[in-house]
Design a protein around this motif. Structure first.
Motif: not given
Length: 380
Positions: A348, A283-284, A280-281, A344, A287-288
């Motif tokens: 993170t 991915e964030n 998730w970290t 997001g 995506k950012n």
């Protein structure tokens, strides 16, 4: 309700500030009044000293002048001639009295504290220099001590309010995360059943495989929310393999106008992580970066192996972040996008620092050229 609380809070702060100003003003007034009274006492002391100096053997009514002279036990005094020759000293430490350099410095100090009292002795003039009593010295520094105490309690109250607010927000996030995971779980179970039915009815495997991938993705998201809502379990994890897995997943589903590059050592590096939260970290951050580049540019991930730590860099060629926003972007709700919750980067930071004992920050950013995020973990 929130507005009312804000008005009450600022009302209390304003009232406290006004109270502080009133106390400081009263203290200053008292200081000046007491200083004036001490000057009057010194004038009386000088008159009493002259009376004794002019007294003869026939004078018997000298009890009052003696009483005035002996009652001064706190105010330092140096009496001099018009050319600064010292005639007498009262209430001064013997170490200063016996040292000519120290006594001259002390005389300068007394001159700076109060104007001298002029005493006429025949045709000659003498000057009485006096310092502040111990009470005046305390009163002089009392406002500073009061301001320090006020600032200390202000900071204490502010930190208490902030920590209380953060604790409330954390409880809210925890509750929302658990509820989200619970709500997603119900339709997921139903979707898994429908996939099995589709397989039995000989629906195209290509279709069922893609649907199954998306359902599995939803399961991962549900697991993430369930873990963010409580303390996750950490285990020794190969950070290179887990990072590369997310990197390749997003690379496959992102526009071809974005160039992806991944560099890392060929050997595994074990770090105490939760694989779902780590994914998730990454991915964030990716995506950012995609949002910052508006769907076109370069994304680079670099992993470096240190002696005790592993260093992870995520770089993009987006619009950049102003230096004064390096810490603010990690605050909940902060976003520059028209659509978005601004969670997001906040998530993170919480995952990396609160759950996985690492550190995350903006390492470098240049407006119009891009940004590099930096994460450091201790090796397992």
């Amino acid at each position: 309700m929130i507005r009312k609380k804000g008005i009450i809070r600022w009302g209390v702060i304003t009232a406290a500030f006004i109270t502080l100003l009133l106390i400081l003003w009263n203290t200053y007034s008292f200081f000046q009044n007491y200083k004036d009274e001490e000057r009057i006492k010194m004038k009386i002391w000088a008159e009493a000293s002259n009376t004794l100096n002019d007294a003869t053997l026939m004078d018997t009514n000298l009890e009052l002048p003696l009483l005035i002279l002996t009652n001064n036990t706190t105010i330092p005094i140096i009496q001099t001639t018009d050319n600064d020759s010292i005639l007498s000293m009262v209430n001064i430490d013997e170490k200063i009295v016996n040292d000519p350099k120290k006594i001259n410095l002390f005389l300068k100090k007394l001159k700076s504290q109060n104007n001298p009292i002029e005493v006429s002795v025949g045709k000659h003039k003498q000057y009485l220099y006096y310092g502040n009593s111990s009470l005046l010295v305390k009163l002089k520094y009392y406002p500073i001590a009061l301001i320090v105490i006020f600032l200390f309690f202000t900071i204490l109250i502010f930190n208490f309010y902030r920590s209380n607010k953060m604790a409330t927000q954390n409880r809210l996030w925890t509750g929302m995360a658990k509820e989200t995971a619970h709500q997603i779980g119900t339709p997921l179970s139903s979707l898994l059943g429908w996939i099995e039915i589709m397989k039995l009815e000989n629906v195209s495997p290509a279709i069922t495989e893609e649907i199954e991938k998306d359902v599995n993705r939803l399961e991962v998201i549900a697991n993430r929310f369930s873990k963010i809502g409580s303390k996750p379990q950490l285990s020794p994890t190969d950070i290179i393999a887990e990072t590369q897995k997310v990197f390749e997943y997003l690379q496959y589903r992102t526009s071809k106008q974005i160039s992806f590059q991944f560099k890392a050592p060929e050997h595994p590096i074990l770090v105490m992580l939760n694989d779902e939260l780590h994914s998730w970290t990454i991915e964030n951050l990716i995506k950012n970066a995609i949002d910052a580049m508006k769907g076109k540019g370069n994304i680079d991930i670099l992993i470096q192996d240190g002696d005790k730590h592993v260093h992870l860099y995520v770089s993009d060629t987006g619009g950049g972040i102003p230096r004064n926003m390096f810490t603010k972007i990690f605050e909940p709700g902060y976003t520059t996008k028209k659509r978005g919750w601004g969670l997001g980067l906040s998530l993170t930071k919480r995952i990396v620092e609160d759950f996985q004992n690492g550190k995350v920050k903006v390492l470098h950013s240049e407006m119009g050229k891009g940004t590099t995020f930096y994460i450091i973990y201790k090796k397992a």
